[in-house]
Write a protein that holds these residues in place. Structure first.
Motif, PDB file in Angstrom:
ATOM      1  N   TYR A 220       0.828  -1.202   0.000  1.00  0.00           N
ATOM      2  CA  TYR A 220       0.000   0.000   0.000  1.00  0.00           C
ATOM      3  C   TYR A 220       0.866   1.256   0.000  1.00  0.00           C
ATOM      4  O   TYR A 220       0.442   2.292  -0.497  1.00  0.00           O
ATOM      5  CB  TYR A 220      -0.933  -0.017   1.212  1.00  0.00           C
ATOM      6  CG  TYR A 220      -1.746  -1.282   1.287  1.00  0.00           C
ATOM      7  CD1 TYR A 220      -2.869  -1.450   0.486  1.00  0.00           C
ATOM      8  CD2 TYR A 220      -1.386  -2.323   2.131  1.00  0.00           C
ATOM      9  CE1 TYR A 220      -3.615  -2.612   0.523  1.00  0.00           C
ATOM     10  CE2 TYR A 220      -2.123  -3.491   2.180  1.00  0.00           C
ATOM     11  CZ  TYR A 220      -3.238  -3.644   1.378  1.00  0.00           C
ATOM     12  OH  TYR A 220      -3.957  -4.791   1.412  1.00  0.00           O
ATOM     13  N   THR A 223       1.984   2.057  -3.699  1.00  0.00           N
ATOM     14  CA  THR A 223       1.003   2.581  -4.647  1.00  0.00           C
ATOM     15  C   THR A 223       1.164   4.077  -4.860  1.00  0.00           C
ATOM     16  O   THR A 223       0.783   4.604  -5.899  1.00  0.00           O
ATOM     17  CB  THR A 223      -0.423   2.298  -4.143  1.00  0.00           C
ATOM     18  OG1 THR A 223      -0.575   2.869  -2.836  1.00  0.00           O
ATOM     19  CG2 THR A 223      -0.673   0.808  -4.081  1.00  0.00           C
ATOM     20  N   SER A 224       1.739   4.768  -3.860  1.00  0.00           N
ATOM     21  CA  SER A 224       1.936   6.211  -4.005  1.00  0.00           C
ATOM     22  C   SER A 224       3.400   6.584  -4.142  1.00  0.00           C
ATOM     23  O   SER A 224       3.729   7.754  -4.198  1.00  0.00           O
ATOM     24  CB  SER A 224       1.360   6.944  -2.786  1.00  0.00           C
ATOM     25  OG  SER A 224       2.073   6.598  -1.628  1.00  0.00           O
ATOM     26  N   SER A 225       4.277   5.601  -4.200  1.00  0.00           N
ATOM     27  CA  SER A 225       5.706   5.936  -4.270  1.00  0.00           C
ATOM     28  C   SER A 225       6.448   4.983  -5.195  1.00  0.00           C
ATOM     29  O   SER A 225       7.410   4.346  -4.805  1.00  0.00           O
ATOM     30  CB  SER A 225       6.331   5.887  -2.868  1.00  0.00           C
ATOM     31  OG  SER A 225       6.137   4.608  -2.289  1.00  0.00           O
ATOM     32  N   HIS A 229       7.737   7.827  -9.880  1.00  0.00           N
ATOM     33  CA  HIS A 229       6.910   8.838  -9.215  1.00  0.00           C
ATOM     34  C   HIS A 229       7.686   9.511  -8.094  1.00  0.00           C
ATOM     35  O   HIS A 229       7.622  10.729  -7.900  1.00  0.00           O
ATOM     36  CB  HIS A 229       5.642   8.166  -8.678  1.00  0.00           C
ATOM     37  CG  HIS A 229       4.710   9.099  -7.976  1.00  0.00           C
ATOM     38  ND1 HIS A 229       4.791   9.353  -6.623  1.00  0.00           N
ATOM     39  CD2 HIS A 229       3.691   9.856  -8.444  1.00  0.00           C
ATOM     40  CE1 HIS A 229       3.859  10.213  -6.282  1.00  0.00           C
ATOM     41  NE2 HIS A 229       3.164  10.534  -7.364  1.00  0.00           N
ATOM     42  N   TYR A 475       0.100  16.855  -3.597  1.00  0.00           N
ATOM     43  CA  TYR A 475       0.188  15.481  -3.100  1.00  0.00           C
ATOM     44  C   TYR A 475      -0.631  15.305  -1.820  1.00  0.00           C
ATOM     45  O   TYR A 475      -1.280  14.268  -1.630  1.00  0.00           O
ATOM     46  CB  TYR A 475       1.647  15.106  -2.836  1.00  0.00           C
ATOM     47  CG  TYR A 475       2.502  15.039  -4.079  1.00  0.00           C
ATOM     48  CD1 TYR A 475       2.504  13.911  -4.890  1.00  0.00           C
ATOM     49  CD2 TYR A 475       3.313  16.102  -4.455  1.00  0.00           C
ATOM     50  CE1 TYR A 475       3.285  13.837  -6.033  1.00  0.00           C
ATOM     51  CE2 TYR A 475       4.102  16.050  -5.598  1.00  0.00           C
ATOM     52  CZ  TYR A 475       4.084  14.919  -6.383  1.00  0.00           C
ATOM     53  OH  TYR A 475       4.842  14.846  -7.512  1.00  0.00           O
ATOM     54  N   ALA A 478      -4.309  15.253  -2.709  1.00  0.00           N
ATOM     55  CA  ALA A 478      -4.669  13.984  -3.344  1.00  0.00           C
ATOM     56  C   ALA A 478      -4.804  12.866  -2.323  1.00  0.00           C
ATOM     57  O   ALA A 478      -5.523  11.891  -2.552  1.00  0.00           O
ATOM     58  CB  ALA A 478      -3.624  13.612  -4.397  1.00  0.00           C
ATOM     59  N   SER A 479      -4.132  12.999  -1.189  1.00  0.00           N
ATOM     60  CA  SER A 479      -4.236  12.001  -0.130  1.00  0.00           C
ATOM     61  C   SER A 479      -5.418  12.276   0.788  1.00  0.00           C
ATOM     62  O   SER A 479      -6.222  11.388   1.066  1.00  0.00           O
ATOM     63  CB  SER A 479      -2.935  11.971   0.688  1.00  0.00           C
ATOM     64  OG  SER A 479      -3.050  11.102   1.790  1.00  0.00           O
ATOM     65  N   HIS A 483      -7.896   9.184  -2.775  1.00  0.00           N
ATOM     66  CA  HIS A 483      -7.685   7.798  -2.335  1.00  0.00           C
ATOM     67  C   HIS A 483      -6.225   7.375  -2.471  1.00  0.00           C
ATOM     68  O   HIS A 483      -5.932   6.189  -2.484  1.00  0.00           O
ATOM     69  CB  HIS A 483      -8.578   6.864  -3.150  1.00  0.00           C
ATOM     70  CG  HIS A 483     -10.036   7.186  -3.051  1.00  0.00           C
ATOM     71  ND1 HIS A 483     -10.815   6.785  -1.996  1.00  0.00           N
ATOM     72  CD2 HIS A 483     -10.847   7.901  -3.871  1.00  0.00           C
ATOM     73  CE1 HIS A 483     -12.056   7.222  -2.163  1.00  0.00           C
ATOM     74  NE2 HIS A 483     -12.104   7.901  -3.301  1.00  0.00           N
ATOM     75  N   ARG A 484      -5.323   8.338  -2.559  1.00  0.00           N
ATOM     76  CA  ARG A 484      -3.904   8.001  -2.695  1.00  0.00           C
ATOM     77  C   ARG A 484      -3.233   8.138  -1.329  1.00  0.00           C
ATOM     78  O   ARG A 484      -3.201   9.227  -0.755  1.00  0.00           O
ATOM     79  CB  ARG A 484      -3.224   8.923  -3.695  1.00  0.00           C
ATOM     80  CG  ARG A 484      -1.731   8.644  -3.870  1.00  0.00           C
ATOM     81  CD  ARG A 484      -1.112   9.618  -4.849  1.00  0.00           C
ATOM     82  NE  ARG A 484      -1.682   9.479  -6.177  1.00  0.00           N
ATOM     83  CZ  ARG A 484      -1.407  10.290  -7.186  1.00  0.00           C
ATOM     84  NH1 ARG A 484      -0.584  11.316  -7.017  1.00  0.00           N
ATOM     85  NH2 ARG A 484      -1.966  10.101  -8.373  1.00  0.00           N
ATOM     86  N   TYR A 486      -0.539   8.775   1.523  1.00  0.00           N
ATOM     87  CA  TYR A 486       0.672   9.596   1.603  1.00  0.00           C
ATOM     88  C   TYR A 486       1.670   8.898   2.518  1.00  0.00           C
ATOM     89  O   TYR A 486       1.343   8.552   3.655  1.00  0.00           O
ATOM     90  CB  TYR A 486       0.352  10.988   2.148  1.00  0.00           C
ATOM     91  CG  TYR A 486       1.493  11.960   1.986  1.00  0.00           C
ATOM     92  CD1 TYR A 486       1.580  12.775   0.868  1.00  0.00           C
ATOM     93  CD2 TYR A 486       2.498  12.052   2.942  1.00  0.00           C
ATOM     94  CE1 TYR A 486       2.628  13.669   0.697  1.00  0.00           C
ATOM     95  CE2 TYR A 486       3.554  12.930   2.783  1.00  0.00           C
ATOM     96  CZ  TYR A 486       3.613  13.734   1.659  1.00  0.00           C
ATOM     97  OH  TYR A 486       4.667  14.600   1.498  1.00  0.00           O
TER      98      TYR A 486
END
Length: 597
Positions: A220, A223-225, A229, A475, A478-479, A483-484, A486
């Motif tokens: 999980y 998914t954001s890192s 990205h 960022y 968006a968190s 649903h992203r 951080y």
């Protein structure tokens, strides 16, 4: 007498350290060891459903006419989970450890016309569902439509998924990962308002894996890192920070040279002619430490801002040690409530001691103002938004018991600590430490150009710090409003430090220019200029809502702008206190460096 104030600060620090340790321990441990034998039941809870683009608009899973168990067992949730809108209920699916299932029937149900319309409305708004299996989050959409393939809205078709496939990875006796797939073949057409017979099904498939239990959360985080990205994230932040720091450095060099010339000039004037008329910031040395207007409000704002600054620092400490890992339900909200309650003594001590330094008499009223300055607007906003959530039957509406718990925390913890801090601040007997004596009557402030007014100065003061955090805000939004998850708190901490540095320097620079123009009312101006970044952040909220997001609806709109107003107001108080303290240190330094009669 100062030892009492220091003792109070030490006591507050010890209490906060204990809290941090407790939070870390509570976050890293669990009542269950997550070990199972073949055939053991593994807890599966359904949480909530809601429009994908409206993160605040969530409802209980069984608010939709799904097959609900005869006796619904609700999971006992912590304070932070309730504040986060989580409402976990035991699911009707049986996902026993290492037990495969093929097309198991949950139930057969005849949907009425009203229930079909309810599902169609949910599919039209892109509803998603969220569940937790062995504390691992899983999501999926409840259906799909063919809007993209049809030009005429009258030809749209809406389909409800009735078959869910669970794919679970395990390592020895522990669950490592779970994925959910909705089967698009056996779907139910809910386009028309007519009764439909539905057979809800699910499939379970278990697979072995070598991933250790300690790394199951990393999925999980990644998914954001992703590497590309993360590289672009670091590059954009470094580019922004270098640009801002270079500008700040150039301004600092110019200001230092100007100050050096001022010191040489004033020393030369004193040696050459004692009766020579003074000009510039030295001319107002008898007024520069004159107490500001509304000093009780000023002291309260300084105390509240200092408390919020302390709260932010300790939230960063918890984040950097790994407490707020992805989907640690409610950890952030719990930390915010508890740490804010424990740091109220800092607000009381700072506000009352500073108020007494300004020779204020009614310190009790000042203490009440300090306690209500941030909590008051927050409580009013919460009351309105909670009423809206209740009207919508959303999970964002807090239960009565949770409201009582928060009131008790404020009554039994926040208020007593605020009073204790105020008493310690009153007894500290600290002095203002002004290097110049204040004259009896204030000098008249000369007419100034429009760009030296408060509002233009606030606009200039807020723009540079905001430009330092602009990229990171996207960022964060968006968190928080998406649903992203951080996860890169190290970057956020670096950006926060740069924000403090730039805010302090730009406030010092504008304060110097104000004093040079012989305007001695710099107290409130430095606070407003320091906090003006909060107004820029709220302006970014308008841009984000209308240009970057797909949020819509009255509930989501009020929640977004209401709570962001409270957050930006908190930033205003926090950065305002930072700006004033930096300006105060600067003013003391320059007036201590010259001879003032």
């Amino acid at each position: 007498m100062r030892t009492e104030g220091r003792g109070m600060e030490k006591l507050s620090s010890i209490a906060i350290v204990i809290l941090v340790l407790c939070c870390v321990t509570g976050a890293l441990s669990d009542a269950s060891n997550h070990r199972y034998k073949a055939g053991d039941p593994v807890p599966l809870y359904v949480n909530k459903v809601g429009p994908f683009h409206n993160p605040s608009e969530t409802y209980r899973f069984f608010d939709l006419p799904y097959c609900s168990p005869d006796h619904m067992t609700e999971k006992i949730e912590a304070l932070g989970e309730v504040l986060n809108g989580d409402r976990l209920v035991e699911a009707p699916y049986k996902l026993d450890f290492m037990v495969d299932r093929e097309s198991e029937v949950v139930c057969k149900k005849r949907l009425s016309k009203e229930e079909v319309a309810q599902f169609r409305n949910a599919v039209n708004k892109d509803y998603y569902f969220q569940m937790y299996y062995d504390d691992l989050p899983i999501w999926g959409f409840i259906g799909k439509n063919d809007k993209e393939a049809k030009a005429d809205p009258r030809e749209y078709k809406y389909y409800l998924y009735k078959h869910i496939h669970f794919e679970i990875l395990y390592n020895n006796d522990r669950v490592i990962e779970i994925n959910v797939h909705t089967d698009s073949n056996p779907m139910v057409d809910v386009t028309e308002d007519k009764e439909v017979e539905v057979e809800f099904l699910y499939t379970v498939k278990w697979k072995d894996t070598d991933i250790p239990f300690e790394k199951r959360i990393e999925k999980y985080s990644q998914t954001s890192s992703f590497p590309h990205h993360q590289e672009s994230h670091w590059f954009s932040i470094i580019n922004s920070c270098v640009t801002v720091l270079l500008l700040t450095g150039f301004l600092a060099m110019i200001l230092m040279r100007v100050l050096k010339n001022d010191f040489i000039k004033y020393d030369h004037d004193e040696e050459s002619a004692d009766d020579q008329e003074e000009t510039g910031w030295k001319y107002i040395h008898g007024d520069v430490f004159r107490y500001p207007k509304y000093k009780s409000l000023f002291a309260a704002a300084l105390g509240s801002g200092t408390q919020l600054f302390t709260l932010t620092i300790f939230i960063f400490v918890l984040a950097l040690v790994g407490v707020f890992y992805p989907y640690n339900r409610g950890a952030l909200f719990t930390a915010l409530v508890v740490i804010y309650a424990l740091t109220s003594s800092i607000a009381g001590y700072t506000a009352t001691s500073f108020y007494c330094q300004l020779e204020g008499k009614n310190w009790v009223r000042n203490l009440l103002l300090t306690g209500c300055l941030f909590c008051g607007p927050l409580f009013l906003t919460f009351s309105f938004l909670n009423t809206v959530a209740i009207a919508y039957s959303a999970t964002a509406a807090l239960p009565f018991g949770t409201v009582v718990v928060i009131v008790l925390i404020w009554t039994l913890v926040t208020s007593p600590l605020l009073v204790l801090g105020g008493v310690a601040g009153k007894n500290s007997k600290a002095e203002l430490q002004a290097p110049c004596r204040t004259t009896k009557y204030p000098r008249e402030i000369p007419a100034l150009s429009w760009y030296r007014g408060t509002i233009p100065q606030m606009a200039m003061a807020g723009f540079l710090p905001f430009s330092a955090i602009y990229i990171e805000l996207s960022y964060i939004f968006a968190s928080v409003w998406g649903h992203r998850p951080y996860t890169i708190y190290s970057i956020l901490f670096i950006v926060f430090i740069i924000l403090l540095i730039v805010t302090a320097f730009i406030t010092i620079a504008l304060t110097y220019f104000q004093l040079t123009a012989e305007d001695h009312e710099w107290w409130w101006r430095s606070f407003l200029c320091g906090g003006s970044t909060g107004l820029f952040i709220y302006g970014y909220c308008l841009y984000y809502y209308y240009a970057r997001s797909d949020m819509s609806g009255f509930l989501q709109t009020t929640f977004f702008f209401g709570y962001m107003a409270c957050i930006c107001y908190g930033f205003f108080l926090m950065l305002g206190s930072v700006g004033f303290r930096a300006a105060m240190l600067f003013v003391r330094h320059i007036y201590r460096s010259i001879k003032c009669e």
